[in-house]
Motif scaffolding. Structure first.
Motif, short mmCIF file in Angstrom:
data_model
loop_
_atom_site.label_atom_id
_atom_site.label_comp_id
_atom_site.label_asym_id
_atom_site.label_seq_id
_atom_site.Cartn_x
_atom_site.Cartn_y
_atom_site.Cartn_z
N PHE A 33 0.84 -1.19 0.00
CA PHE A 33 0.00 0.00 0.00
C PHE A 33 0.88 1.24 0.00
O PHE A 33 1.92 1.28 0.66
CB PHE A 33 -0.92 0.00 1.23
CG PHE A 33 -1.75 -1.24 1.34
CD1 PHE A 33 -1.27 -2.36 2.01
CD2 PHE A 33 -3.01 -1.30 0.76
CE1 PHE A 33 -2.02 -3.52 2.10
CE2 PHE A 33 -3.77 -2.45 0.84
CZ PHE A 33 -3.28 -3.56 1.50
N LEU A 34 0.45 2.24 -0.77
CA LEU A 34 1.25 3.44 -0.91
C LEU A 34 0.36 4.66 -0.78
O LEU A 34 -0.84 4.63 -1.08
CB LEU A 34 1.93 3.48 -2.29
CG LEU A 34 2.77 2.29 -2.72
CD1 LEU A 34 1.92 1.24 -3.43
CD2 LEU A 34 3.89 2.75 -3.65
N TRP A 35 0.96 5.76 -0.35
CA TRP A 35 0.31 7.06 -0.39
C TRP A 35 1.11 7.97 -1.31
O TRP A 35 2.34 8.01 -1.24
CB TRP A 35 0.23 7.69 1.00
CG TRP A 35 -0.81 7.07 1.89
CD1 TRP A 35 -0.64 6.05 2.78
CD2 TRP A 35 -2.19 7.44 1.97
NE1 TRP A 35 -1.81 5.75 3.40
CE2 TRP A 35 -2.79 6.59 2.93
CE3 TRP A 35 -2.97 8.41 1.34
CZ2 TRP A 35 -4.13 6.69 3.27
CZ3 TRP A 35 -4.32 8.50 1.67
CH2 TRP A 35 -4.88 7.65 2.63
N TYR A 36 0.37 8.69 -2.16
CA TYR A 36 0.96 9.66 -3.05
C TYR A 36 0.38 11.03 -2.74
O TYR A 36 -0.77 11.18 -2.32
CB TYR A 36 0.65 9.31 -4.52
CG TYR A 36 1.53 8.24 -5.09
CD1 TYR A 36 1.27 6.89 -4.86
CD2 TYR A 36 2.62 8.56 -5.88
CE1 TYR A 36 2.07 5.91 -5.39
CE2 TYR A 36 3.43 7.59 -6.42
CZ TYR A 36 3.15 6.27 -6.17
OH TYR A 36 3.96 5.29 -6.70
N LYS A 37 1.19 12.04 -3.00
CA LYS A 37 0.79 13.43 -2.79
C LYS A 37 0.84 14.13 -4.14
O LYS A 37 1.77 13.91 -4.93
CB LYS A 37 1.78 14.06 -1.81
CG LYS A 37 1.59 15.51 -1.49
CD LYS A 37 2.67 15.90 -0.47
CE LYS A 37 2.56 17.34 -0.07
NZ LYS A 37 3.60 17.68 0.94
N LYS A 38 -0.14 14.98 -4.41
CA LYS A 38 -0.17 15.67 -5.70
C LYS A 38 -0.48 17.14 -5.51
O LYS A 38 -1.52 17.51 -4.95
CB LYS A 38 -1.21 15.02 -6.63
CG LYS A 38 -1.22 15.65 -8.01
CD LYS A 38 -2.31 15.07 -8.87
CE LYS A 38 -2.36 15.75 -10.23
NZ LYS A 38 -2.45 17.21 -10.16
N TYR A 39 0.41 17.97 -6.05
CA TYR A 39 0.16 19.41 -6.12
C TYR A 39 -0.45 19.74 -7.48
O TYR A 39 -0.25 19.00 -8.45
CB TYR A 39 1.46 20.19 -5.95
CG TYR A 39 2.08 20.11 -4.58
CD1 TYR A 39 3.35 19.54 -4.40
CD2 TYR A 39 1.42 20.61 -3.46
CE1 TYR A 39 3.93 19.48 -3.15
CE2 TYR A 39 1.99 20.55 -2.20
CZ TYR A 39 3.26 19.98 -2.05
OH TYR A 39 3.84 19.92 -0.81
N PRO A 40 -1.16 20.87 -7.58
CA PRO A 40 -1.71 21.27 -8.87
C PRO A 40 -0.64 21.38 -9.95
O PRO A 40 0.48 21.84 -9.67
CB PRO A 40 -2.34 22.64 -8.57
CG PRO A 40 -2.65 22.60 -7.11
CD PRO A 40 -1.55 21.78 -6.50
N ALA A 41 -0.96 20.96 -11.15
CA ALA A 41 -0.08 21.05 -12.32
C ALA A 41 1.18 20.19 -12.19
O ALA A 41 2.16 20.39 -12.93
CB ALA A 41 0.31 22.50 -12.62
#
Lengths: 112, 115
Positions: A33-41
């Motif tokens: 299991f993984l967690w990813y983080k995403k910023y706009p663009a």
């Protein structure tokens, strides 16, 4: 049918407090299991992961907890900082091919 | 320079047009993936390739095709674009060794609009 679900589309937390993000899954064969983080663009970036043989993994301010019997994992961010404001995706995979199944994401907003 | 690059970053096209999205990586990874992101649905796998001679359909491959030209290059094509293919498209790579090496590295995304 989505095998990974994040039922809270958004979370607002005050700076310095704890952020708790939740994720549920239906496939009992998932073993990573993984967690990813995403910023706009930007594309998602890896944050932290946990193997199914563990129930906790910690990396600095980030801790992931896994409850296999409940098919549930959570991400704790302590303390929350303004730079943590982003969309967080939970993902799961099953060996041996390790394709990822993603949740819909939770948008975290950290208030000053 | 970025490890995973996507071109174009933005594209507006018309229904029925053929579109190609390109992905290149400098990480030396064997595995490459194409995803689309729609609001409220997270990332859905379109196609994936575990090496140059291996191509596999993902969850939502209808209307798409891919080409793995080299270890470093993986292209996604929409043969005849339709409006419901309007989405954010991501390319990703991984080493394929499993465990902590299962981490996928994502490109910056291509925003595609089909009118």
């Amino acid at each position: 049918d989505q095998q990974v679900k994040q039922n809270s589309p958004s979370l607002s937390v005050q700076e310095g407090r704890i952020s708790i993000l939740n994720c549920d899954y239906t496939n009992s064969m998932f073993d990573y299991f993984l967690w990813y983080k995403k910023y706009p663009a930007e594309g998602p970036t890896f944050l932290i992961s946990i193997s199914s043989i563990k129930d906790k993994n910690e990396d600095g301010r980030f801790t992931v907890f896994l409850n296999k019997s409940a098919k549930h994992l959570s991400l704790h961010i302590v303390p929350s900082q303004p730079g943590d404001s982003a969309v967080y995706f939970c993902a799961a995979s099953e060996s041996p091919d390790y394709k990822l199944s993603f949740g819909a994401g939770t948008t975290v907003t950290v208030r000053a | 320079d970025a490890d995973v690059t996507q071109t174009p970053r933005n594209r507006i096209t018309k229904t029925g047009k053929r579109i190609m999205l390109e992905c290149s990586q400098t990480k030396g990874h064997d595995r490459m993936y194409w995803y689309r992101q729609d609001p409220g649905l997270g990332l859905q796998l379109i196609y994936y390739s575990f090496d140059v001679k291996d191509i596999n359909k993902g969850e939502i491959s209808d209307g798409y095709s891919v080409s793995r030209q080299a270890q470093a290059k993986f292209s996604l094509s929409l043969e005849s674009a339709i409006p419901n293919q309007t989405a954010l498209y991501f390319c990703a790579t991984s080493s394929g060794r499993g465990g902590v090496y299962n981490e996928q590295f994502f490109g910056p995304g291509t925003r595609l609009t089909v009118l």
